[in-house]
Motif scaffolding. Structure first.
Motif, PDB file in Angstrom:
ATOM      1  N   GLU A 100      42.667  36.137  34.093  1.00  0.00           N
ATOM      2  CA  GLU A 100      41.222  36.320  34.119  1.00  0.00           C
ATOM      3  C   GLU A 100      40.497  34.987  34.310  1.00  0.00           C
ATOM      4  OE1 GLU A 100      42.813  39.166  30.824  1.00  0.00           O
ATOM      5  OE2 GLU A 100      43.161  37.119  31.501  1.00  0.00           O
ATOM      6  N   SER A 101      39.315  35.070  34.875  1.00  0.00           N
ATOM      7  CA  SER A 101      38.457  33.902  35.032  1.00  0.00           C
ATOM      8  C   SER A 101      37.012  34.366  35.087  1.00  0.00           C
ATOM      9  CB  SER A 101      38.812  33.113  36.292  1.00  0.00           C
ATOM     10  OG  SER A 101      38.636  33.919  37.449  1.00  0.00           O
ATOM     11  N   GLY A 102      36.101  33.417  34.937  1.00  0.00           N
ATOM     12  CA  GLY A 102      34.687  33.719  35.103  1.00  0.00           C
ATOM     13  C   GLY A 102      33.878  33.820  33.829  1.00  0.00           C
ATOM     14  N   GLY A 103      34.544  33.747  32.676  1.00  0.00           N
ATOM     15  CA  GLY A 103      33.807  33.809  31.433  1.00  0.00           C
ATOM     16  C   GLY A 103      33.003  32.540  31.193  1.00  0.00           C
ATOM     17  N   GLY A 104      32.192  32.576  30.147  1.00  0.00           N
ATOM     18  CA  GLY A 104      31.395  31.405  29.815  1.00  0.00           C
ATOM     19  C   GLY A 104      30.240  31.757  28.914  1.00  0.00           C
ATOM     20  N   LEU A 105      29.337  30.800  28.783  1.00  0.00           N
ATOM     21  CA  LEU A 105      28.141  30.954  27.964  1.00  0.00           C
ATOM     22  C   LEU A 105      26.971  31.330  28.874  1.00  0.00           C
ATOM     23  CD1 LEU A 105      26.555  30.606  25.299  1.00  0.00           C
ATOM     24  CD2 LEU A 105      26.318  28.179  25.897  1.00  0.00           C
ATOM     25  N   VAL A 106      26.259  32.379  28.491  1.00  0.00           N
ATOM     26  CA  VAL A 106      25.122  32.836  29.285  1.00  0.00           C
ATOM     27  C   VAL A 106      24.004  33.248  28.337  1.00  0.00           C
ATOM     28  CG1 VAL A 106      25.992  35.207  29.427  1.00  0.00           C
ATOM     29  CG2 VAL A 106      24.429  34.359  31.193  1.00  0.00           C
ATOM     30  N   ARG A 155      30.136  37.165  36.407  1.00  0.00           N
ATOM     31  CA  ARG A 155      31.114  37.939  37.172  1.00  0.00           C
ATOM     32  C   ARG A 155      32.498  37.501  36.751  1.00  0.00           C
ATOM     33  NH1 ARG A 155      30.584  41.062  41.675  1.00  0.00           N
ATOM     34  NH2 ARG A 155      32.475  41.449  42.914  1.00  0.00           N
ATOM     35  N   LEU A 156      33.247  38.429  36.177  1.00  0.00           N
ATOM     36  CA  LEU A 156      34.623  38.165  35.783  1.00  0.00           C
ATOM     37  C   LEU A 156      35.562  38.574  36.915  1.00  0.00           C
ATOM     38  CD1 LEU A 156      34.632  39.528  32.127  1.00  0.00           C
ATOM     39  CD2 LEU A 156      33.924  37.283  32.968  1.00  0.00           C
ATOM     40  N   SER A 157      36.643  37.834  37.036  1.00  0.00           N
ATOM     41  CA  SER A 157      37.662  38.156  38.032  1.00  0.00           C
ATOM     42  C   SER A 157      39.034  38.155  37.382  1.00  0.00           C
ATOM     43  CB  SER A 157      37.635  37.147  39.180  1.00  0.00           C
ATOM     44  OG  SER A 157      36.432  37.230  39.903  1.00  0.00           O
ATOM     45  N   CYS A 158      39.921  38.961  37.933  1.00  0.00           N
ATOM     46  CA  CYS A 158      41.302  39.035  37.456  1.00  0.00           C
ATOM     47  C   CYS A 158      42.208  39.005  38.676  1.00  0.00           C
ATOM     48  CB  CYS A 158      41.511  40.306  36.652  1.00  0.00           C
ATOM     49  SG  CYS A 158      43.218  40.613  36.147  1.00  0.00           S
ATOM     50  N   ALA A 159      43.152  38.088  38.673  1.00  0.00           N
ATOM     51  CA  ALA A 159      44.132  37.993  39.751  1.00  0.00           C
ATOM     52  C   ALA A 159      45.460  38.548  39.251  1.00  0.00           C
ATOM     53  CB  ALA A 159      44.292  36.542  40.188  1.00  0.00           C
ATOM     54  N   ARG A 168      24.697  48.534  33.763  1.00  0.00           N
ATOM     55  CA  ARG A 168      24.681  47.070  33.649  1.00  0.00           C
ATOM     56  C   ARG A 168      25.927  46.427  34.255  1.00  0.00           C
ATOM     57  NH1 ARG A 168      24.662  44.571  28.628  1.00  0.00           N
ATOM     58  NH2 ARG A 168      26.029  46.181  27.762  1.00  0.00           N
ATOM     59  N   PHE A 169      27.089  47.061  34.063  1.00  0.00           N
ATOM     60  CA  PHE A 169      28.354  46.494  34.514  1.00  0.00           C
ATOM     61  C   PHE A 169      28.910  47.318  35.671  1.00  0.00           C
ATOM     62  CE2 PHE A 169      29.689  44.806  30.012  1.00  0.00           C
ATOM     63  CZ  PHE A 169      28.501  44.101  29.934  1.00  0.00           C
ATOM     64  N   THR A 170      29.500  46.624  36.630  1.00  0.00           N
ATOM     65  CA  THR A 170      30.117  47.287  37.776  1.00  0.00           C
ATOM     66  C   THR A 170      31.523  46.744  37.989  1.00  0.00           C
ATOM     67  OG1 THR A 170      27.958  47.552  38.849  1.00  0.00           O
ATOM     68  CG2 THR A 170      29.912  47.823  40.226  1.00  0.00           C
ATOM     69  N   THR A 227      43.023  41.816  43.370  1.00  0.00           N
ATOM     70  CA  THR A 227      42.024  41.307  42.443  1.00  0.00           C
ATOM     71  C   THR A 227      41.182  42.435  41.856  1.00  0.00           C
ATOM     72  OG1 THR A 227      40.470  40.920  44.264  1.00  0.00           O
ATOM     73  CG2 THR A 227      41.855  39.062  43.577  1.00  0.00           C
ATOM     74  N   LEU A 228      40.648  42.123  40.692  1.00  0.00           N
ATOM     75  CA  LEU A 228      39.783  43.036  39.960  1.00  0.00           C
ATOM     76  C   LEU A 228      38.571  42.244  39.493  1.00  0.00           C
ATOM     77  CD1 LEU A 228      39.423  45.849  38.538  1.00  0.00           C
ATOM     78  CD2 LEU A 228      40.487  44.767  36.539  1.00  0.00           C
ATOM     79  N   ASP A 229      37.391  42.772  39.709  1.00  0.00           N
ATOM     80  CA  ASP A 229      36.172  42.089  39.308  1.00  0.00           C
ATOM     81  C   ASP A 229      35.347  42.950  38.353  1.00  0.00           C
ATOM     82  OD1 ASP A 229      35.542  40.548  42.562  1.00  0.00           O
ATOM     83  OD2 ASP A 229      36.783  39.914  40.878  1.00  0.00           O
ATOM     84  N   LEU A 230      34.516  42.276  37.572  1.00  0.00           N
ATOM     85  CA  LEU A 230      33.547  42.959  36.729  1.00  0.00           C
ATOM     86  C   LEU A 230      32.235  42.193  36.828  1.00  0.00           C
ATOM     87  CD1 LEU A 230      33.135  45.277  34.657  1.00  0.00           C
ATOM     88  CD2 LEU A 230      33.482  43.549  32.873  1.00  0.00           C
ATOM     89  N   GLN A 231      31.261  42.798  37.466  1.00  0.00           N
ATOM     90  CA  GLN A 231      29.934  42.218  37.534  1.00  0.00           C
ATOM     91  C   GLN A 231      29.144  42.688  36.335  1.00  0.00           C
ATOM     92  OE1 GLN A 231      28.513  39.996  39.769  1.00  0.00           O
ATOM     93  NE2 GLN A 231      26.785  40.023  38.349  1.00  0.00           N
ATOM     94  N   MET A 232      28.672  41.734  35.534  1.00  0.00           N
ATOM     95  CA  MET A 232      27.958  42.066  34.314  1.00  0.00           C
ATOM     96  C   MET A 232      26.537  41.536  34.413  1.00  0.00           C
ATOM     97  SD  MET A 232      30.860  41.346  31.409  1.00  0.00           S
ATOM     98  CE  MET A 232      30.813  39.567  31.617  1.00  0.00           C
TER      99      MET A 232
END
Length: 125
Positions: A6-12, A19-23, A66-68, A77-82
């Motif tokens: 997984e990647s794309g996490g953080g402070l918001v 947008r999270l991604s999974c490879a 809210r999430f897609t 790949t797998l994505d999650l747009q939040m």
């Protein structure tokens, strides 16, 4: 070796987007149901959204609107747009996979075979 990274996490800030991604690697990705799950401190892991091998999504009530979730079977790949994130969305977010041969693609963490290490999402001002 099966890997989900997984990647794309953080402070918001509240109201913001991530947008999270999974490879995925090490298995026939297109034959698997995949999804996003999350776990906040002191809480059980819960399903956020899943998507079948055919691209049919299932989304938790708290995430609807809210999430897609989306997947690219050509890129594994797998994505999650939040969007419209709020502090209650703060959690570790995990990518997971289960063979489509299992016959389901639901939001139940116990159904899933393979898991990533997670990416932290923190929503705070």
């Amino acid at each position: 070796e099966v890997q989900l990274v997984e990647s794309g996490g953080g402070l918001v800030q509240p109201g913001g987007s991530l947008r999270l991604s999974c490879a995925a690697s090490g298995f026939t990705y297109s034959d698997y149901c995949v999804g996003w799950f999350r776990q906040a401190p002191g809480k059980e892991r819960e399903g956020v959204a899943t998507i079948s091998r055919w691209g049919n999504p299932a989304t938790a009530d708290f995430a609807k609107g809210r999430f897609t979730i989306s997947r690219d079977n050509a890129k594994n790949t797998l994505d999650l747009q939040m969007n419209s994130l709020n502090p209650e969305d703060t959690a570790m977010y995990y990518c997971a996979a289960v063979s489509a041969a299992a016959g389901h693609c639901m939001l139940l963490p116990g159904d899933y075979t393979y898991w990533g290490q997670g990416t932290q999402v923190t929503v705070s001002s």
